[in-house]
Motif scaffolding. Sequence first.
Motif, PDB file in Angstrom:
ATOM      1  N   THR A 160     -55.199 -64.738  12.874  1.00 33.05           N
ATOM      2  CA  THR A 160     -56.499 -65.372  13.135  1.00 33.05           C
ATOM      3  C   THR A 160     -57.243 -64.694  14.285  1.00 33.05           C
ATOM      4  OG1 THR A 160     -55.448 -66.982  14.614  1.00 33.05           O
ATOM      5  CG2 THR A 160     -55.741 -67.639  12.300  1.00 33.05           C
ATOM      6  N   CYS A 187     -55.124 -66.105  -0.707  1.00 33.48           N
ATOM      7  CA  CYS A 187     -55.196 -66.067   0.763  1.00 33.48           C
ATOM      8  C   CYS A 187     -55.947 -67.279   1.311  1.00 33.48           C
ATOM      9  CB  CYS A 187     -55.851 -64.772   1.224  1.00 33.48           C
ATOM     10  SG  CYS A 187     -54.858 -63.300   0.896  1.00 33.48           S
ATOM     11  N   ASP A 188     -57.067 -67.616   0.695  1.00 31.92           N
ATOM     12  CA  ASP A 188     -57.846 -68.772   1.144  1.00 31.92           C
ATOM     13  C   ASP A 188     -57.024 -70.057   1.040  1.00 31.92           C
ATOM     14  OD1 ASP A 188     -59.943 -66.982   1.496  1.00 31.92           O
ATOM     15  OD2 ASP A 188     -61.162 -67.794  -0.140  1.00 31.92           O
ATOM     16  N   PRO A 193     -47.957 -66.462   8.167  1.00 33.03           N
ATOM     17  CA  PRO A 193     -49.378 -66.744   8.351  1.00 33.03           C
ATOM     18  C   PRO A 193     -50.164 -65.451   8.500  1.00 33.03           C
ATOM     19  CG  PRO A 193     -48.247 -66.998  10.431  1.00 33.03           C
ATOM     20  CD  PRO A 193     -47.184 -66.681   9.397  1.00 33.03           C
ATOM     21  N   LEU A 194     -51.435 -65.508   8.157  1.00 28.61           N
ATOM     22  CA  LEU A 194     -52.322 -64.370   8.397  1.00 28.61           C
ATOM     23  C   LEU A 194     -52.888 -64.467   9.808  1.00 28.61           C
ATOM     24  CD1 LEU A 194     -54.199 -64.229   4.973  1.00 28.61           C
ATOM     25  CD2 LEU A 194     -52.393 -62.702   5.804  1.00 28.61           C
ATOM     26  N   VAL A 232     -60.759 -66.475   4.101  1.00 30.70           N
ATOM     27  CA  VAL A 232     -60.156 -65.315   4.762  1.00 30.70           C
ATOM     28  C   VAL A 232     -61.010 -64.090   4.449  1.00 30.70           C
ATOM     29  CG1 VAL A 232     -58.133 -63.805   4.819  1.00 30.70           C
ATOM     30  CG2 VAL A 232     -57.838 -66.285   4.654  1.00 30.70           C
ATOM     31  N   GLU A 273     -54.151 -70.211   3.684  1.00 29.39           N
ATOM     32  CA  GLU A 273     -54.626 -70.405   5.053  1.00 29.39           C
ATOM     33  C   GLU A 273     -55.474 -71.658   5.224  1.00 29.39           C
ATOM     34  OE1 GLU A 273     -54.060 -68.298   7.983  1.00 29.39           O
ATOM     35  OE2 GLU A 273     -52.403 -67.940   6.602  1.00 29.39           O
ATOM     36  N   LEU A 307     -46.855 -65.732   1.556  1.00 26.72           N
ATOM     37  CA  LEU A 307     -47.697 -66.501   2.476  1.00 26.72           C
ATOM     38  C   LEU A 307     -47.199 -67.925   2.695  1.00 26.72           C
ATOM     39  CD1 LEU A 307     -51.208 -65.108   1.485  1.00 26.72           C
ATOM     40  CD2 LEU A 307     -49.861 -64.586   3.548  1.00 26.72           C
TER      41      LEU A 307
END
Length: 152
Positions: A70, A99-100, A67-68, A107, A103, A63
């Motif tokens: 959106t 993850c949180d 990016p995750l 998440v 980002e 990560l």
Amino acid sequence: MLKGIDQRLSADIVHALMLMGHGDDLVICDVNHPAATIAKETTHGRLIAMPGCDIPTAARAILTLMPLDTFVPAPVTRMQVVGNPGAQMPVFAAMQAVCDAAEGRAVTMLAVERFAFYETAKRSFCIIRTADSGPYGCFILKKGVVDLPPLA
């Protein structure tokens, strides 16, 4: 080695991440997952190993480059505990925190039944198997958009 890239990320991993596009899925899993079998059906077509890493460490490294998404309500999917779908395993909270943090926001993580997870994994871009002993260290990460400046 290259500057700014986590040393846990092999050339194979970086290459796969570069080939992935927005909305492609990446599976990150523990050693118990049938990764080699399922990887044959993915876009990449072969398993990528990430030895020496547990799930949170591997995800943290990945990560830093990916990016995750959106544009979807839940960019991360995890496997439910068989026979107890509401059960929480320590790796679930650890991945949520990774993850949180990556980002900079909360998440949403979707939990799915084991065989539904396998079917979704087959449609992923690639599978990265870690050295994590599990159990239930099976996650699908949906790639987001990388906001790049225009080429000059």
